[in-house]
Design a protein around this motif. Structure first.
Motif, PDB file in Angstrom:
ATOM      1  N   LYS A  32       0.934  -1.193   0.062  1.00  0.00           N
ATOM      2  CA  LYS A  32      -0.055  -0.015  -0.096  1.00  0.00           C
ATOM      3  C   LYS A  32       0.812   1.257  -0.067  1.00  0.00           C
ATOM      4  O   LYS A  32       0.393   2.222  -0.776  1.00  0.00           O
ATOM      5  CB  LYS A  32      -0.843   0.041   1.167  1.00  0.00           C
ATOM      6  CG  LYS A  32      -1.954   1.085   1.435  1.00  0.00           C
ATOM      7  CD  LYS A  32      -2.710   0.973   2.656  1.00  0.00           C
ATOM      8  CE  LYS A  32      -3.682   2.235   2.567  1.00  0.00           C
ATOM      9  NZ  LYS A  32      -4.406   2.261   3.911  1.00  0.00           N
ATOM     10  N   ARG A  33       1.919   1.361   0.762  1.00  0.00           N
ATOM     11  CA  ARG A  33       2.739   2.439   0.891  1.00  0.00           C
ATOM     12  C   ARG A  33       3.833   2.446   0.122  1.00  0.00           C
ATOM     13  O   ARG A  33       4.506   3.720  -0.330  1.00  0.00           O
ATOM     14  CB  ARG A  33       3.289   2.544   2.250  1.00  0.00           C
ATOM     15  CG  ARG A  33       2.352   2.365   3.400  1.00  0.00           C
ATOM     16  CD  ARG A  33       1.583   3.795   3.392  1.00  0.00           C
ATOM     17  NE  ARG A  33       2.250   4.901   3.757  1.00  0.00           N
ATOM     18  CZ  ARG A  33       2.649   5.439   4.834  1.00  0.00           C
ATOM     19  NH1 ARG A  33       2.227   4.907   5.893  1.00  0.00           N
ATOM     20  NH2 ARG A  33       3.338   6.627   4.797  1.00  0.00           N
ATOM     21  N   LEU A  34       4.313   1.604  -0.816  1.00  0.00           N
ATOM     22  CA  LEU A  34       5.600   1.532  -1.439  1.00  0.00           C
ATOM     23  C   LEU A  34       5.647   2.271  -2.729  1.00  0.00           C
ATOM     24  O   LEU A  34       4.161   2.213  -3.347  1.00  0.00           O
ATOM     25  CB  LEU A  34       5.957   0.196  -1.914  1.00  0.00           C
ATOM     26  CG  LEU A  34       7.473  -0.237  -2.193  1.00  0.00           C
ATOM     27  CD1 LEU A  34       8.380  -0.051  -0.920  1.00  0.00           C
ATOM     28  CD2 LEU A  34       7.349  -1.668  -2.547  1.00  0.00           C
ATOM     29  N   PRO A  35       6.129   3.496  -3.148  1.00  0.00           N
ATOM     30  CA  PRO A  35       5.933   4.192  -4.399  1.00  0.00           C
ATOM     31  C   PRO A  35       5.901   3.311  -5.433  1.00  0.00           C
ATOM     32  O   PRO A  35       6.567   2.177  -5.541  1.00  0.00           O
ATOM     33  CB  PRO A  35       7.237   5.019  -4.347  1.00  0.00           C
ATOM     34  CG  PRO A  35       7.672   5.029  -2.836  1.00  0.00           C
ATOM     35  CD  PRO A  35       7.549   3.648  -2.251  1.00  0.00           C
ATOM     36  N   LYS A  36       5.304   4.102  -6.484  1.00  0.00           N
ATOM     37  CA  LYS A  36       5.092   3.388  -7.670  1.00  0.00           C
ATOM     38  C   LYS A  36       6.418   2.801  -8.383  1.00  0.00           C
ATOM     39  O   LYS A  36       7.247   3.669  -8.033  1.00  0.00           O
ATOM     40  CB  LYS A  36       4.532   4.437  -8.822  1.00  0.00           C
ATOM     41  CG  LYS A  36       3.021   3.805  -8.832  1.00  0.00           C
ATOM     42  CD  LYS A  36       2.304   4.888 -10.080  1.00  0.00           C
ATOM     43  CE  LYS A  36       0.893   4.403 -10.201  1.00  0.00           C
ATOM     44  NZ  LYS A  36       0.055   5.056 -11.149  1.00  0.00           N
ATOM     45  N   GLY A  37       6.525   1.702  -9.021  1.00  0.00           N
ATOM     46  CA  GLY A  37       7.447   1.403  -9.644  1.00  0.00           C
ATOM     47  C   GLY A  37       8.212  -0.084  -9.310  1.00  0.00           C
ATOM     48  O   GLY A  37       8.631  -0.638  -9.895  1.00  0.00           O
ATOM     49  N   PHE A  38       8.171   0.008  -7.764  1.00  0.00           N
ATOM     50  CA  PHE A  38       8.746  -1.236  -7.343  1.00  0.00           C
ATOM     51  C   PHE A  38       7.832  -2.423  -7.652  1.00  0.00           C
ATOM     52  O   PHE A  38       6.604  -2.345  -7.534  1.00  0.00           O
ATOM     53  CB  PHE A  38       8.992  -1.137  -5.778  1.00  0.00           C
ATOM     54  CG  PHE A  38       9.941  -0.096  -5.248  1.00  0.00           C
ATOM     55  CD1 PHE A  38      11.237  -0.463  -5.351  1.00  0.00           C
ATOM     56  CD2 PHE A  38       9.444   1.006  -4.781  1.00  0.00           C
ATOM     57  CE1 PHE A  38      12.349   0.562  -4.897  1.00  0.00           C
ATOM     58  CE2 PHE A  38      10.632   1.966  -4.491  1.00  0.00           C
ATOM     59  CZ  PHE A  38      11.762   1.733  -4.476  1.00  0.00           C
ATOM     60  N   LYS A  39       8.406  -3.438  -7.544  1.00  0.00           N
ATOM     61  CA  LYS A  39       7.584  -4.618  -7.813  1.00  0.00           C
ATOM     62  C   LYS A  39       7.849  -6.055  -6.875  1.00  0.00           C
ATOM     63  O   LYS A  39       8.957  -5.991  -6.396  1.00  0.00           O
ATOM     64  CB  LYS A  39       8.009  -5.530  -9.200  1.00  0.00           C
ATOM     65  CG  LYS A  39       7.261  -6.708  -9.750  1.00  0.00           C
ATOM     66  CD  LYS A  39       8.056  -7.186 -10.884  1.00  0.00           C
ATOM     67  CE  LYS A  39       7.248  -8.472 -11.456  1.00  0.00           C
ATOM     68  NZ  LYS A  39       7.794  -8.874 -12.667  1.00  0.00           N
TER      69      LYS A  39
END
Length: 151
Positions: A32-39
């Motif tokens: 939920k909190r991880l910025p966009k782009g991480f997988k």
């Protein structure tokens, strides 16, 4: 203690019941909190959050076939572990985390260079780990990684 599971769901299903709830809570909060782009993926026998090759084709310098690791969660033999490469690379982020941990959690912080260990799943500060996950964007991590590690 690495798992041979090939999917995150298979990994979670292998975790002992007394730890599964904590891992699921961490996973939900991080995603939920991880910025966009991480997988999210399996990485080094753990649940990993990585910069995929589509965003960073060079991959990890230790093995360029692997995506650039950022954060992992794992159920180890005697504890649940959170690995966060950004804390290893950024003294400011490490200081923020240790200060916040001291304010929010009673007891001593059990930590290595990038690993935070929790022997009691019920004492994991899930919200703090979510805040930690949100502190660095993919590009900030790539820039820091290249500055500190890439030769």
């Amino acid at each position: 203690m690495q798992s041979n599971a090939t999917t995150v769901d298979a990994y979670v299903s292998e975790i002992p019941e007394d730890r599964r709830q904590a891992i699921e809570a961490l996973r939900k909060t991080i995603k939920k909190r991880l910025p966009k782009g991480f997988k999210e993926t399996m990485s080094y026998g753990m649940i990993g959050y990585v910069v995929p090759h589509e965003l960073y084709p060079a991959g990890y310098h230790c093995n360029t076939k692997d995506p650039l690791p950022f954060m992992n969660i794992a159920s180890q033999k005697n504890f649940i572990a959170i690995y966060h490469m950004g804390m290893y690379a950024s003294p400011a982020l490490l200081n923020w985390f240790t200060d916040e941990y001291g304010k929010r959690v009673k007891g001593k912080l059990d930590m290595g260079k990038s690993c935070v260990r929790f022997k009691k799943p019920e004492l994991i500060p899930v919200d703090l780990i979510g805040e930690l996950a949100a502190k660095m964007t993919v590009q900030e991590w790539i820039d820091m990684y290249e500055k500190n590690y890439k030769k």
